[in-house]
Scaffold this active site. Sequence first.
Site, mmCIF file in Angstrom:
data_model
loop_
_atom_site.group_PDB
_atom_site.id
_atom_site.type_symbol
_atom_site.label_atom_id
_atom_site.label_comp_id
_atom_site.label_asym_id
_atom_site.label_seq_id
_atom_site.Cartn_x
_atom_site.Cartn_y
_atom_site.Cartn_z
ATOM 1 N N HIS A 1 -32.532 64.900 34.300
ATOM 2 C CA HIS A 1 -33.201 65.140 35.844
ATOM 3 C C HIS A 1 -34.221 66.440 35.903
ATOM 4 O O HIS A 1 -34.965 66.281 36.853
ATOM 5 C CB HIS A 1 -31.875 65.258 36.679
ATOM 6 C CG HIS A 1 -31.200 64.148 36.781
ATOM 7 N ND1 HIS A 1 -29.831 63.911 37.659
ATOM 8 C CD2 HIS A 1 -31.389 62.754 36.722
ATOM 9 C CE1 HIS A 1 -29.482 62.773 37.677
ATOM 10 N NE2 HIS A 1 -30.225 62.110 37.191
ATOM 11 N N ASN B 1 -22.930 61.031 32.931
ATOM 12 C CA ASN B 1 -24.121 61.923 33.026
ATOM 13 C C ASN B 1 -24.634 62.343 31.788
ATOM 14 O O ASN B 1 -25.412 63.284 31.854
ATOM 15 C CB ASN B 1 -23.641 63.152 33.792
ATOM 16 C CG ASN B 1 -23.335 62.500 35.528
ATOM 17 O OD1 ASN B 1 -23.677 61.506 35.756
ATOM 18 N ND2 ASN B 1 -22.390 63.130 35.895
ATOM 19 N N LYS C 1 -18.383 50.974 31.754
ATOM 20 C CA LYS C 1 -18.434 51.791 33.014
ATOM 21 C C LYS C 1 -17.713 51.232 34.083
ATOM 22 O O LYS C 1 -17.016 52.319 34.814
ATOM 23 C CB LYS C 1 -20.297 51.554 33.468
ATOM 24 C CG LYS C 1 -20.280 52.411 34.720
ATOM 25 C CD LYS C 1 -21.777 52.431 35.102
ATOM 26 C CE LYS C 1 -21.960 53.292 36.338
ATOM 27 N NZ LYS C 1 -23.180 53.539 36.773
ATOM 28 N N ARG D 1 -15.641 60.467 35.277
ATOM 29 C CA ARG D 1 -16.932 59.902 35.614
ATOM 30 C C ARG D 1 -18.048 60.653 34.930
ATOM 31 O O ARG D 1 -19.242 60.014 34.790
ATOM 32 C CB ARG D 1 -17.042 59.451 37.011
ATOM 33 C CG ARG D 1 -18.367 58.579 37.268
ATOM 34 C CD ARG D 1 -18.544 57.716 38.441
ATOM 35 N NE ARG D 1 -19.575 57.048 38.629
ATOM 36 C CZ ARG D 1 -19.745 56.179 39.619
ATOM 37 N NH1 ARG D 1 -18.847 56.038 40.460
ATOM 38 N NH2 ARG D 1 -20.996 55.623 39.535
ATOM 39 N N HIS E 1 -28.020 63.508 31.335
ATOM 40 C CA HIS E 1 -28.663 63.383 32.802
ATOM 41 C C HIS E 1 -29.033 64.932 33.245
ATOM 42 O O HIS E 1 -29.803 64.974 34.225
ATOM 43 C CB HIS E 1 -27.719 62.581 33.643
ATOM 44 C CG HIS E 1 -27.797 61.170 33.304
ATOM 45 N ND1 HIS E 1 -27.564 60.702 32.288
ATOM 46 C CD2 HIS E 1 -28.168 60.245 34.255
ATOM 47 C CE1 HIS E 1 -27.813 59.350 32.495
ATOM 48 N NE2 HIS E 1 -28.268 58.873 33.456
ATOM 49 N N GLU F 1 -16.183 60.615 41.081
ATOM 50 C CA GLU F 1 -16.673 61.648 39.936
ATOM 51 C C GLU F 1 -15.954 62.994 40.071
ATOM 52 O O GLU F 1 -16.773 63.822 39.955
ATOM 53 C CB GLU F 1 -18.093 61.589 40.016
ATOM 54 C CG GLU F 1 -18.683 62.335 38.631
ATOM 55 C CD GLU F 1 -20.386 62.024 38.812
ATOM 56 O OE1 GLU F 1 -20.879 61.145 38.637
ATOM 57 O OE2 GLU F 1 -20.863 63.142 38.696
ATOM 58 N N ARG G 1 -23.016 52.849 60.059
ATOM 59 C CA ARG G 1 -22.191 53.372 59.434
ATOM 60 C C ARG G 1 -21.338 52.719 58.097
ATOM 61 O O ARG G 1 -20.316 52.741 57.798
ATOM 62 C CB ARG G 1 -20.770 53.906 60.112
ATOM 63 C CG ARG G 1 -21.289 55.018 61.289
ATOM 64 C CD ARG G 1 -20.119 55.652 61.828
ATOM 65 N NE ARG G 1 -20.524 56.679 62.912
ATOM 66 C CZ ARG G 1 -20.732 56.309 63.921
ATOM 67 N NH1 ARG G 1 -20.001 55.157 64.501
ATOM 68 N NH2 ARG G 1 -20.978 57.273 65.041
ATOM 69 N N HIS H 1 -36.818 57.556 34.363
ATOM 70 C CA HIS H 1 -35.504 58.165 34.311
ATOM 71 C C HIS H 1 -35.117 57.817 32.969
ATOM 72 O O HIS H 1 -34.557 58.934 32.313
ATOM 73 C CB HIS H 1 -34.707 57.530 35.356
ATOM 74 C CG HIS H 1 -33.193 57.958 35.290
ATOM 75 N ND1 HIS H 1 -33.027 59.032 35.642
ATOM 76 C CD2 HIS H 1 -32.459 56.991 34.996
ATOM 77 C CE1 HIS H 1 -31.433 59.179 35.497
ATOM 78 N NE2 HIS H 1 -31.131 58.041 34.877
ATOM 79 N N GLU I 1 -30.466 54.074 28.351
ATOM 80 C CA GLU I 1 -28.656 54.195 29.229
ATOM 81 C C GLU I 1 -27.931 53.265 28.319
ATOM 82 O O GLU I 1 -26.601 53.889 28.251
ATOM 83 C CB GLU I 1 -28.995 53.317 30.582
ATOM 84 C CG GLU I 1 -29.506 54.514 31.768
ATOM 85 C CD GLU I 1 -28.913 55.523 32.198
ATOM 86 O OE1 GLU I 1 -27.664 55.821 31.761
ATOM 87 O OE2 GLU I 1 -29.451 56.336 32.906
HETATM 88 N N1 GLY Z 1 -25.182 56.743 36.318
HETATM 89 C C1 GLY Z 1 -24.060 57.414 36.229
HETATM 90 C C2 GLY Z 1 -22.942 56.704 37.148
HETATM 91 O O1 GLY Z 1 -23.064 55.819 37.621
HETATM 92 O O2 GLY Z 1 -21.883 57.603 37.182
#
Ligand code: GLY
Length: 360
Positions: free
Chosen positions: A247, A240, A222, A236, A243, A232, A122, A259, A186
């Site tokens: 994706h 994306n 970041k 946050r 993305h 998120e 856990r 990616h 990125e």
């Molecule tokens: N790669 C996007 C994030 O870490 O929120």
Amino acid sequence: MSIQTIHVRTDPEYDVVIGPGLLQECGSRLRGAVPLCHMAVVTDSNVAPLYLETVKSSLREAGYQVSACVFPAGEGSKNFDTLSKILEFLAEEQLTRTDCVAALGGGVTGDMAGLAAALYLRGVKYVQLPTTLLSAVDSSVGGKTAIDLKAGKNLAGAFLQPSAVICDTDCLKTLPQDVFADGAAEALKTGVLCSEALFARMEFGLRVSELEEIIAQCVAFKAGVVERDEKEQGERKLLNLGHTIGHAIEKCSGFTIPHGHAVAAGLAIMTRAAENLGWMTGESKQALEAERIESAVETLGLPSAAEYPPAALAQAALRDKKRAGDSITIVVPSKIGRCELKTIPVTELQSIIEAGWALE
Ligand code: GLY
């Protein structure tokens, strides 16, 4: 060359240390963040021959007990099967709650080793030792861990912040060109999100001499976002950018398009869509802003379009984890250095992709 440290104020708080020659001293550098314990290094078959021995020796010299689990390199490994082998490995090695996992490698390794750490007993500690530009500028920081499911990218995962990130920039100087370009995507994304100056540093190519500085700027931005919105719920989501379509491109390609390449195409498509739909608000001519982004993507050796039709991309994107019921939040560039979140009905996604799909 100087070593830069960026502190991330999450729970746990941690340092991201960036600079050359750090893998050789990773053991002593981890001592402050992780008390002596059994450190299980998880890495892939590409990275193991290059750096595993260096890392193991450094950890042992610092006093850690060390074991290593190596899985076949590639996005194709980022699944339940490999995750289960890593978990069984941790159990066979009898790691306890005070022990630690070390993710040595790129985004696939970091995401999967992080998820193993989140699940095993856990939750045990883990540290990130990124060896690709993509993991250095993005995935090693912020605590997102995941594996892919057949339905799509990163669909099973957990949030768990690492206890430390040690980014040895020497590893990045010998990356194959397309792997380097993946990370450049990125980094460029970060420039479009937060800083015209950062974008401008990369738009005509990414100089190796500027790597440390560029990584530090991406990580600092970041870190701030993650501190304010770790799970998120809002801000946050900006990270994306590119993305949702990216994706979808990865999924349509059966995960053969890497990616960063997919994110670059997603960024270019979303930029053209923003321009054509009148969403860009830059003071200079909108077309110029969009052209700069598209041309930077191409200069960095990345694709600015996708071969899959908008309907297929929209269909794939609807399985994206960013969907919430009948709506999805997309990230729209307003100008270089500023982006907005737009929540749209899922039925509108295809027409947005259509608006930016074709190269002009
Ligand atoms: N790669 C996007 C994030 O870490 O929120």
